[in-house]
Write an enzyme that holds these catalytic residues in place. Sequence first.
Site, PDB file in Angstrom:
ATOM      1  N   THR A  16       0.822  -1.216   0.000  1.00 55.09           N
ATOM      2  CA  THR A  16       0.000   0.000   0.000  1.00 55.09           C
ATOM      3  C   THR A  16       0.851   1.259   0.000  1.00 55.09           C
ATOM      4  O   THR A  16       0.471   2.272  -0.594  1.00 55.09           O
ATOM      5  CB  THR A  16      -0.933  -0.001   1.225  1.00 55.09           C
ATOM      6  OG1 THR A  16      -1.762  -1.169   1.175  1.00 55.09           O
ATOM      7  CG2 THR A  16      -1.829   1.234   1.243  1.00 55.09           C
ATOM      8  N   SER A  60       1.264  -7.500  -1.137  1.00 51.10           N
ATOM      9  CA  SER A  60       1.938  -8.532  -0.354  1.00 51.10           C
ATOM     10  C   SER A  60       1.103  -9.782  -0.140  1.00 51.10           C
ATOM     11  O   SER A  60       1.625 -10.821   0.280  1.00 51.10           O
ATOM     12  CB  SER A  60       2.410  -7.979   0.997  1.00 51.10           C
ATOM     13  OG  SER A  60       1.347  -7.767   1.885  1.00 51.10           O
ATOM     14  N   SER A  61      -0.193  -9.728  -0.438  1.00 58.64           N
ATOM     15  CA  SER A  61      -0.985 -10.956  -0.407  1.00 58.64           C
ATOM     16  C   SER A  61      -0.551 -11.912  -1.511  1.00 58.64           C
ATOM     17  O   SER A  61      -0.881 -13.099  -1.473  1.00 58.64           O
ATOM     18  CB  SER A  61      -2.479 -10.644  -0.529  1.00 58.64           C
ATOM     19  OG  SER A  61      -2.751  -9.974  -1.754  1.00 58.64           O
ATOM     20  N   THR A  93       1.235  -4.684   4.103  1.00 56.88           N
ATOM     21  CA  THR A  93       0.919  -5.105   5.467  1.00 56.88           C
ATOM     22  C   THR A  93       0.321  -6.504   5.550  1.00 56.88           C
ATOM     23  O   THR A  93       0.396  -7.146   6.598  1.00 56.88           O
ATOM     24  CB  THR A  93      -0.045  -4.105   6.128  1.00 56.88           C
ATOM     25  OG1 THR A  93      -1.246  -4.015   5.346  1.00 56.88           O
ATOM     26  CG2 THR A  93       0.583  -2.729   6.254  1.00 56.88           C
ATOM     27  N   ASP A  94      -0.278  -6.989   4.460  1.00 54.66           N
ATOM     28  CA  ASP A  94      -0.982  -8.276   4.529  1.00 54.66           C
ATOM     29  C   ASP A  94      -0.078  -9.415   4.977  1.00 54.66           C
ATOM     30  O   ASP A  94      -0.517 -10.298   5.726  1.00 54.66           O
ATOM     31  CB  ASP A  94      -1.609  -8.621   3.174  1.00 54.66           C
ATOM     32  CG  ASP A  94      -2.875  -7.842   2.895  1.00 54.66           C
ATOM     33  OD1 ASP A  94      -3.298  -7.059   3.768  1.00 54.66           O
ATOM     34  OD2 ASP A  94      -3.448  -8.006   1.801  1.00 54.66           O
TER      35      ASP A  94
END
Length: 310
Positions: A16, A60-61, A93-94
């Site tokens: 993000t 990052s997912s 952040t995921d």
Amino acid sequence: MTNELPKVVIVTTGGTIACTSDPHGALIPTVDGATLIAPITEMFKGTVELEVIELNRLDSSSMTFADIDEIVTTCHNVLTDPNVLGVVVTHGTDSLEETAIALDTFHSDPRPIVLTGAQKPFDHPEADGPTNLREAIMIASDSSARDIGVLVVFGHAVLPARGVCKWHTTDELAFATNAPEEPTRADVVPVTPLKDTRVDILHAYPGAPATLIDAALTAGAQGLVIEAMGSGNVGVEFGAALGRVLDQGIPVVMTTRVPRGDVAGAYGGAGGGATLASKGAIGSTYFRAGQARVLLAIAVASGVSPFTLF
């Protein structure tokens, strides 16, 4: 004699913090590394040189073990330069907590590696990325951050990698920890590629069938992390199946869906934590499923006993 400044290297991976909104309002990681640090470069002028290594621009997912391998290798290569004070990794952040624990488990250098990111995109009028990045660089260049392992700097918080987890989907204080204030780090494991290792996470809801476990093993899982109920308990059918898995010598780590507290084998019965522990299941202590999976994968890939990493 040169007047070369010490430097902090920023390794960018997307997330993000590097996102902008497309015409439909969807967030896409589009911002390159140089543009990412531009808002804060002037703050460090004359004191610390900022160097950027742009690895990729991922949500990052979408991170895989191969991506984590690349980040680990890059950070280790960067730290071969004695002029580097520390490394900052910008990350979505995921799955930041997974990359953080991998870096920490492989990290033997006294200089810090710091992960950060953002909850609001780069083009948001109240973007939190620049502040998080500035504070991450400050920590990475601070001598007090040496010899304590990998850190997460986010929302004005400074957290050890061990036990960190994303606790809120949108709050700027995105991360919390289940660990003690100063968690004991496991012995460092030599860097080992994880890309060919498969460890699956299974959610043990009430009545979960053994076929979930069978399917994971058939698909090639080399270890299992079970997100159990309570302090590490599962249903009778699930517990009996896990007993058979343990009898085959396949490692099983028990964690919990409960947000806080340690996992401890206290209950008997086929699915009780005490019964599974007696068969060799590993309690995850304060680690939740995401980090437990990475630690078990490191154990499987390196041949280190998984008990030593928890």
